[in-house]
Design a protein around this motif. Structure first.
Motif, short mmCIF file in Angstrom:
data_model
loop_
_atom_site.label_atom_id
_atom_site.label_comp_id
_atom_site.label_asym_id
_atom_site.label_seq_id
_atom_site.Cartn_x
_atom_site.Cartn_y
_atom_site.Cartn_z
N PHE A 135 0.81 -1.22 0.00
CA PHE A 135 0.00 0.00 0.00
C PHE A 135 0.84 1.27 0.00
O PHE A 135 0.35 2.34 -0.32
N ASP A 139 -1.09 2.49 -5.83
CA ASP A 139 -2.54 2.69 -5.95
C ASP A 139 -3.32 1.43 -5.53
O ASP A 139 -4.47 1.24 -5.93
N ASP A 141 -4.74 0.54 -2.69
CA ASP A 141 -5.98 0.81 -1.94
C ASP A 141 -7.08 1.29 -2.90
O ASP A 141 -8.23 0.87 -2.79
N THR A 142 -6.72 2.16 -3.84
CA THR A 142 -7.70 2.66 -4.82
C THR A 142 -8.24 1.51 -5.66
O THR A 142 -9.45 1.41 -5.90
N LYS A 145 -10.56 -0.60 -3.35
CA LYS A 145 -11.77 0.11 -2.91
C LYS A 145 -12.70 0.34 -4.10
O LYS A 145 -13.93 0.28 -3.97
N ARG A 150 -13.38 -6.12 0.31
CA ARG A 150 -13.19 -6.08 1.76
C ARG A 150 -12.25 -7.20 2.25
O ARG A 150 -11.50 -7.02 3.20
N SER A 166 2.51 -5.99 4.21
CA SER A 166 1.29 -5.70 3.45
C SER A 166 0.03 -6.06 4.23
O SER A 166 -0.98 -5.35 4.17
N GLU A 169 -0.52 -3.33 6.74
CA GLU A 169 -1.07 -2.15 6.06
C GLU A 169 -2.54 -2.35 5.71
O GLU A 169 -3.36 -1.43 5.86
N ALA A 170 -2.87 -3.55 5.24
CA ALA A 170 -4.26 -3.85 4.86
C ALA A 170 -5.16 -3.78 6.08
O ALA A 170 -6.28 -3.25 6.03
N ARG A 173 -6.17 -0.40 6.97
CA ARG A 173 -7.06 0.22 5.98
C ARG A 173 -8.44 -0.42 5.94
O ARG A 173 -9.24 -0.15 5.05
N TYR A 175 -9.26 -3.89 5.77
CA TYR A 175 -9.47 -5.17 5.08
C TYR A 175 -9.30 -6.32 6.05
O TYR A 175 -8.55 -6.22 7.03
#
Ligand code: C5J
Length: 234
Positions: A135, A139, A141-142, A145, A150, A166, A169-170, A173, A175
């Motif tokens: 992330f 891009d 996350d973009t 999303k 999810r 990762s 990070e997920a 955010r 997930y």
């Protein structure tokens, strides 16, 4: 919803809102002569993760589950390479130096690309990342999303570095990630074990851990043909 036997408890996901994330299955990590070996690692450890990851990839493709791949690497001019990462470990070869598979960890080089067994096909985005996390400065996350994703199913290398970074990070955010223990690989058996323990500890502090067979068995209930074909190597 599909239910997978997992730790610390069952992982439940909607395949229409799930992505398979294939992390850094690059020649530079998996084969001799690449970046991983330049750091003194025995790359043969990582090869064990490839057949399970390939079966999961084939089954997800056949089941219509969205697939994203990542690659760690840098621009040819190394303008996105922090000097700290360049110098770290005082290696005999640095990122950007020529090796038998091209310049180490540089985008566009043969060694930087993904191994044939799990090579991306049309419709599967490839996220190029300069760091360990999928992330950071990408891009990812973009992309996720935008599709309403999810849940993440995670395969890749290496378990305690780019996979775990990762997954952390997920988690931050929003997930839910399931890591498949035999479809991720580390140069260090002890780190493999402990990294997976960390993810699922404290009630799944970062996510869930299962294995490729449990995942395929769960997927088989709703997608029998997809799993049969993947198991048969199709
Ligand atoms: C490393 C990665 N180990 N993909 N990268 O440097 O885990």
């Amino acid at each position: 919803m599909i239910r997978v036997q997992a730790e610390p408890y069952e992982f439940e996901f909607d395949p229409a809102r799930t992505a398979l994330v294939m992390i850094d299955f690059q020649r530079d990590f998996v084969y001799p002569g690449g970046f991983g070996e330049s750091l003194g690692n025995d790359t043969s450890y990582l090869l064990k993760a490839l057949p399970p990851a390939e079966r999961v990839l084939k089954a997800c493709r056949a089941a219509g589950i969205f697939v994203v791949h990542t690659r760690e690497g840098h621009r040819g001019d190394l303008s996105d390479l922090p000097v700290t990462k360049y110098e770290r470990g005082k290696p005999s070869l640095h990122i950007g130096d020529p090796g038998p598979m091209g310049r180490l960890l540089v985008r566009g080089e043969y060694g930087h690309d993904i191994v044939e067994e799990v090579y991306p096909i049309d419709g599967e985005p490839v996220v190029d990342k300069p760091g360990k996390g999928a992330f950071y400065a990408t891009d990812m996350d973009t992309i996720l999303k935008t599709r309403g994703i999810r849940w993440l199913i995670v395969c890749g290398v290496t378990t305690e570095v780019c996979v775990q970074t990762s997954v952390r990070e997920a988690n931050d955010r929003g997930y839910d990630a399931l890591v498949l223990s035999d479809a991720v690989g580390s140069y260090f058996p002890e780190f493999q074990r402990v990294a997976l323990e960390m993810i699922k500890a404290q009630g799944g502090i970062f996510g869930w851990v299962s294995d490729s067979e449990s995942f395929l068995s769960a997927l088989q209930v709703s997608h029998p043909d997809a799993v049969a074909a993947a198991r048969a190597g199709g």
